[in-house]
Design an enzyme around this catalytic site. Structure first.
Site, PDB file in Angstrom:
ATOM      1  N   TRP A  63      -6.322   4.143   7.562  1.00  0.00           N
ATOM      2  CA  TRP A  63      -5.002   4.298   8.206  1.00  0.00           C
ATOM      3  C   TRP A  63      -4.199   5.408   7.539  1.00  0.00           C
ATOM      4  O   TRP A  63      -3.195   5.876   8.059  1.00  0.00           O
ATOM      5  CB  TRP A  63      -4.226   2.978   8.127  1.00  0.00           C
ATOM      6  CG  TRP A  63      -3.696   2.647   6.737  1.00  0.00           C
ATOM      7  CD1 TRP A  63      -4.424   2.618   5.580  1.00  0.00           C
ATOM      8  CD2 TRP A  63      -2.349   2.327   6.362  1.00  0.00           C
ATOM      9  NE1 TRP A  63      -3.612   2.273   4.512  1.00  0.00           N
ATOM     10  CE2 TRP A  63      -2.348   2.089   4.959  1.00  0.00           C
ATOM     11  CE3 TRP A  63      -1.157   2.203   7.066  1.00  0.00           C
ATOM     12  CZ2 TRP A  63      -1.178   1.748   4.267  1.00  0.00           C
ATOM     13  CZ3 TRP A  63      -0.006   1.855   6.369  1.00  0.00           C
ATOM     14  CH2 TRP A  63      -0.033   1.642   4.983  1.00  0.00           C
ATOM     15  N   ASP A  64      -4.650   5.826   6.355  1.00  0.00           N
ATOM     16  CA  ASP A  64      -4.011   6.919   5.637  1.00  0.00           C
ATOM     17  C   ASP A  64      -3.756   8.099   6.581  1.00  0.00           C
ATOM     18  O   ASP A  64      -2.737   8.783   6.507  1.00  0.00           O
ATOM     19  CB  ASP A  64      -4.913   7.429   4.491  1.00  0.00           C
ATOM     20  CG  ASP A  64      -5.334   6.344   3.507  1.00  0.00           C
ATOM     21  OD1 ASP A  64      -5.471   5.189   3.928  1.00  0.00           O
ATOM     22  OD2 ASP A  64      -5.556   6.669   2.330  1.00  0.00           O
ATOM     23  N   GLU A  96      -2.050  -4.578  -0.294  1.00  0.00           N
ATOM     24  CA  GLU A  96      -3.345  -5.221  -0.530  1.00  0.00           C
ATOM     25  C   GLU A  96      -3.311  -6.238  -1.674  1.00  0.00           C
ATOM     26  O   GLU A  96      -4.341  -6.777  -2.044  1.00  0.00           O
ATOM     27  CB  GLU A  96      -4.409  -4.158  -0.792  1.00  0.00           C
ATOM     28  CG  GLU A  96      -4.673  -3.323   0.440  1.00  0.00           C
ATOM     29  CD  GLU A  96      -5.860  -2.396   0.309  1.00  0.00           C
ATOM     30  OE1 GLU A  96      -6.386  -2.254  -0.805  1.00  0.00           O
ATOM     31  OE2 GLU A  96      -6.244  -1.797   1.328  1.00  0.00           O
ATOM     32  N   LYS A 101       1.148  -4.212  -4.238  1.00  0.00           N
ATOM     33  CA  LYS A 101       0.433  -3.013  -4.671  1.00  0.00           C
ATOM     34  C   LYS A 101       1.167  -1.768  -4.169  1.00  0.00           C
ATOM     35  O   LYS A 101       1.133  -0.719  -4.790  1.00  0.00           O
ATOM     36  CB  LYS A 101      -0.977  -3.072  -4.067  1.00  0.00           C
ATOM     37  CG  LYS A 101      -1.893  -1.936  -4.435  1.00  0.00           C
ATOM     38  CD  LYS A 101      -3.261  -2.146  -3.768  1.00  0.00           C
ATOM     39  CE  LYS A 101      -4.241  -1.061  -4.140  1.00  0.00           C
ATOM     40  NZ  LYS A 101      -5.480  -1.141  -3.347  1.00  0.00           N
ATOM     41  N   GLN A 102       1.803  -1.913  -3.008  1.00  0.00           N
ATOM     42  CA  GLN A 102       2.365  -0.726  -2.342  1.00  0.00           C
ATOM     43  C   GLN A 102       3.451  -1.127  -1.356  1.00  0.00           C
ATOM     44  O   GLN A 102       3.611  -2.306  -1.058  1.00  0.00           O
ATOM     45  CB  GLN A 102       1.246  -0.009  -1.613  1.00  0.00           C
ATOM     46  CG  GLN A 102       0.591  -0.834  -0.520  1.00  0.00           C
ATOM     47  CD  GLN A 102      -0.842  -0.395  -0.241  1.00  0.00           C
ATOM     48  OE1 GLN A 102      -1.778  -1.010  -0.739  1.00  0.00           O
ATOM     49  NE2 GLN A 102      -0.993   0.658   0.532  1.00  0.00           N
TER      50      GLN A 102
HETATM   51  C1  BGC Z   1      -4.721   1.344  -0.489  1.00  0.00           C
HETATM   52  C2  BGC Z   1      -4.941   1.430   1.000  1.00  0.00           C
HETATM   53  C3  BGC Z   1      -5.540   2.764   1.335  1.00  0.00           C
HETATM   54  C4  BGC Z   1      -6.802   3.011   0.549  1.00  0.00           C
HETATM   55  C5  BGC Z   1      -7.397   4.388   0.771  1.00  0.00           C
HETATM   56  C6  BGC Z   1      -6.024   1.624  -1.203  1.00  0.00           C
HETATM   57  O1  BGC Z   1      -5.805   1.640  -2.569  1.00  0.00           O
HETATM   58  O2  BGC Z   1      -4.249   0.083  -0.857  1.00  0.00           O
HETATM   59  O3  BGC Z   1      -3.703   1.281   1.659  1.00  0.00           O
HETATM   60  O4  BGC Z   1      -5.809   2.847   2.693  1.00  0.00           O
HETATM   61  O5  BGC Z   1      -6.493   2.903  -0.822  1.00  0.00           O
HETATM   62  O6  BGC Z   1      -6.514   5.379   0.369  1.00  0.00           O
END
Ligand code: BGC
Length: 756
Positions: free
Chosen positions: A358-359, A486, A597-598
């Site tokens: 999804w990035d 996550e 985490k984010q």
């Molecule tokens: C993040 C995800 C991301 C992935 C790839 C993970 O660490 O939590 O949101 O899509 O990295 O960049």
């Protein structure tokens, strides 16, 4: 004058401990070929050399202790392919290598304006022979199958024998899984089998084939030397490698010029005569036109890119360098053929197996959309091209209708083996739908909406109706999903997911109405193709309107999901030296606590800002900031954007500082496995959406610029509806100017103005 290279990145003294990191930072690419910045000569400084072709992968079986329905049987990963970079040089039989001898002078530089990597070394062999070694490497934007190395050797204090050995090596491997879930693949070896390795017509050639994905790769090299008549050349080969050897009678101060043309072409199925001739044609043309021609074309391509894209920051050189580094790497990484995309690490390393996430939609696509919309179009087309696989995936997951996009993939198949932080992130459907609408809004490309966009919107919307339900109060609930954060998994009614789903459902309904009214023939074609009833379309709007969004009236806060506030807070003191948490704790221990985490809710408040009022955003920001680790590099840019919106300018700058130089300063300590493309684009977003406060709402561009104290001014360009608009923010005012296209009405600080 600042010593920072504003248009490049330079290593002034060779730092062998940074070799693996620098392989990433000096990587070159053109969206098709990507190659790590490893030296030409064989070196052992703990690096992981690699060359990658976007979209070139092999499968491997996924093994589970307990396998349940819908778990993918196999995954696939980007392959490390035939190495064409290697050139060894022997000086009076001593191999040129920085592992030994003496380095007298050294400089390596990647130039963002020229798109080339150069190295200049004065080196003294153990026997005392001194040479000047100069190299240039280019991965061509003009001819995407071509990479060129140019080397110049000058013997500085001797006459003698110099041998140049130029290789094509088919015996390559990927990094295998170690202890980090983010790096390495479960390949068994031999994924890329060499079928043919030969010398033909003064060229080296290796044809290989993947073990199970049925993809082929042809790689050719042709070498050219200029050093008078004092040399002979021959070839050596074995089953997997071919080398072209030049023995030169060198004379002091007489330059030896060497050029190597390497062509890569991947293909599906069999290599036929036409394809073969096409590849020969590319190498022959390159050999005739020569390096300088491609160097010039490289510059022309990149000049155009910078014209649309550059951001000029006056007063902060480190940031200036950082943001250009990021934008340059994004260009190098992005697939531009609608069949490939941009992976989490670009084409610079094997982290995350070369997968697209999804990035792309939520972080990277906005960057291209508002600077190079043609590239953005290819990225949305890529998702359209994946729609059949997404429909298939929905069936595999036992849904009757609709499409479920894979959480991580290259070819459209789901590669995520750990469903709580993978497949459960259904928000990817909403993310893609959101971006389809943003793309059409920024480009007015209604044709795309009619031909492709509506189909994506409707098929993704159908999935929400399958996985969600109306409860007894008539509210639409979505259970058992994972939102962007996550560190919290499998929850009910994740606010981000529900709001993005509502947006998806509503826009699917709108798209259907648009087609029905304005394009009835296409509408009929579409509903026949996907077999949808009008009642189902009406239901999209009902579900969107009735979407349940949890809210804590007592705290006046949005919980990230239904149960978030029931969990205890995480002990941040105890885990102080244990970041990222995912590397130190069992996932369940993390999932049980309030720790992020984010950005998750905060991301929703940015993307769907109109849903929340300012006070709400402020309260939520304050709460979630305290419990977010930013262990994902996708986080700080969003906190920066929202801090700007809320007038928290110091915080905005600090978070931006963490994001803009993440890779160049290796802030996450893992850049050696590849760049962080989402974060790189996130840094762009932090400037444009953050400091400049840009939003696009109801088809109108809005700005609310702020000048950080650390800067004197900044200037950038955005592409919007056929225009290029330049925005310049100084202490006193903001100026807007049209550089291309018709005048346009925009909003600055809520005031409508005409930009000419
Ligand atoms: C993040 C995800 C991301 C992935 C790839 C993970 O660490 O939590 O949101 O899509 O990295 O960049």
């Amino acid at each position: 004058m600042s010593s920072i290279n504003l248009w490049g990145y330079t290593e002034k003294n060779f730092q062998k401990e940074k070799y693996p990191l620098n392989e990433t930072l000096f990587a070159l690419g053109n969206g098709y070929i990507g190659t790590r910045g490893s030296f030409e000569e064989k070196s052992d400084f703990g690096g992981h050399d690699g060359t990658f072709i976007n979209g070139f992968y092999d499968y491997y079986d996924l093994s589970y202790g307990e396998k349940y329905n819908g778990y993918p049987d196999r995954s696939h990963a980007m392959l490390n392919v035939t190495n064409g970079k290697r050139i060894d040089i022997y000086i009076n039989n001593e191999r040129f290598s920085l592992e030994k001898g003496t380095i007298k002078d050294y400089v390596r530089e990647i130039d963002f304006k020229k798109g080339i990597l150069t190295r200049r070394v004065t080196w003294i062999s153990e026997k005392g022979d001194e040479i000047l070694y100069e190299s240039e490497r280019l991965v061509s934007f003009y001819e995407k199958h071509l990479m060129i190395s140019k080397i110049r050797i000058t013997p500085l204090n001797f006459d003698g024998d110099i041998r140049v050995v130029s290789y094509l090596e088919g015996d390559v491997k990927n990094i295998t899984k170690e202890n980090d879930p983010r790096i390495g693949v479960e390949f068994q070896g031999d994924e890329l089998k060499v079928l043919e390795c030969k010398i033909d017509n003064n060229r080296g050639e290796i044809i290989s084939r993947t073990k199970s994905s049925n993809l082929g790769l042809i790689c050719l090299m042709a070498n050219n030397i200029k050093c008078g008549d004092q040399y002979d050349s021959s070839y050596e080969q074995n089953d997997k490698s071919v080398s072209h050897v030049f023995n030169i009678k060198a004379e002091k101060n007489k330059v030896i010029d060497f050029e190597k043309y390497i062509v890569y072409k991947s293909y599906k199925n069999e290599l036929n005569d036409n394809l073969y001739s096409e590849v020969i044609g590319i190498v022959e043309e390159a050999f005739t036109k020569k390096y300088d021609f491609y160097k010039q074309k490289q510059k022309e391509f990149i000049d155009k890119f910078w014209f649309n894209t550059d951001i000029l920051i006056d007063g902060d050189d480190a940031t200036q360098q950082g943001i250009r580094f990021n934008m340059f790497h994004l260009l190098q990484s992005v697939g531009r053929d609608s069949l490939t995309n941009i992976s989490a690490k670009g084409l610079t390393g094997e982290g995350y197996e070369g997968h697209y996430f999804w990035d792309t939609e939520i972080y990277i696509l906005p960057f291209f959309l508002y600077t190079n919309p043609d590239i953005a179009k290819q990225l949305v087309n890529y998702r359209y091209n994946l729609l059949d696989s997404a429909r298939k995936r929905a069936k595999e997951m036992q849904y009757k209708k609709g499409a479920l996009y894979p959480w991580r993939t290259i070819n459209g198949e789901e590669c995520s083996a750990y469903f709580p932080a993978g497949t459960a992130q259904y928000h990817i459907n909403g993310d893609i739908a959101y971006t389809v609408c943003k793309y059409v809004e920024a480009t007015n490309d209604e044709e795309f909406m009619v031909e492709k966009g509506a189909e994506i919107l409707i098929e993704t919307a159908r999935l929400w109706l399958e996985i969600g339900h109306f409860n007894s109060k008539g509210e639409f609930h979505i259970c058992c999903v994972t939102g962007p954060d996550e560190y919290t998994a499998i929850v009910n009614n994740n606010v981000y997911t529900n709001l993005m789903a509502a947006n998806n459902l509503h826009n699917a309904y709108k798209a259907a109405m648009l087609l029905q009214k304005k394009y009835p023939a296409q509408y009929k074609k579409l509903i026949d193709k996907i077999n949808i009833e009008e009642s189902e379309i009406d239901n999209f709007e009902v579900a969107a309107n009735e979407m349940y969004v949890p809210y804590d009236e007592h705290r006046k806060l949005y919980p990230q999901d239904d149960s978030f506030f029931d969990k205890p807070k995480w002990d941040f003191i105890d885990s102080e030296d244990k970041h990222p948490l995912l590397m130190h704790y069992h996932p369940l221990n993390i999932y049980r606590a309030q720790v992020c985490k984010q950005a998750d809710l905060i991301l929703a408040e940015f993307l769907l800002g109109g849903y929340f009022d300012r006070e709400q955003k402020m309260r939520d920001y304050d709460y979630y900031e305290k419990i977010t680790t930013h262990d994902s590099s996708l986080s700080t840019c969003i906190f920066s954007i929202m801090a700007n919106e809320l007038g928290l300018y110091d915080k905005a700058y600090d978070y931006f500082g963490d994001s803009v130089r993440t890779d160049i300063d290796n802030l996450h300590n893992n850049t050696s496995a590849g760049i962080h493309t989402a974060n790189m684009a996130g840094a762009w977003m932090s400037i444009i959406y953050g400091f400049a406060g840009m939003r696009v709402e109801d088809g109108a561009l809005r700005f609310s610029p702020h000048l950080p104290n650390q800067w004197n001014s900044y200037r950038f360009r955005v592409s919007f509806r056929g225009r290029i608009i330049e925005v310049c923010v100084t202490k006193d005012n903001t100026e807007f100017k049209i550089l291309h296209g018709e005048p346009i009405m925009i909003y600055n600080e809520e005031k409508s103005i005409k930009v000419v």
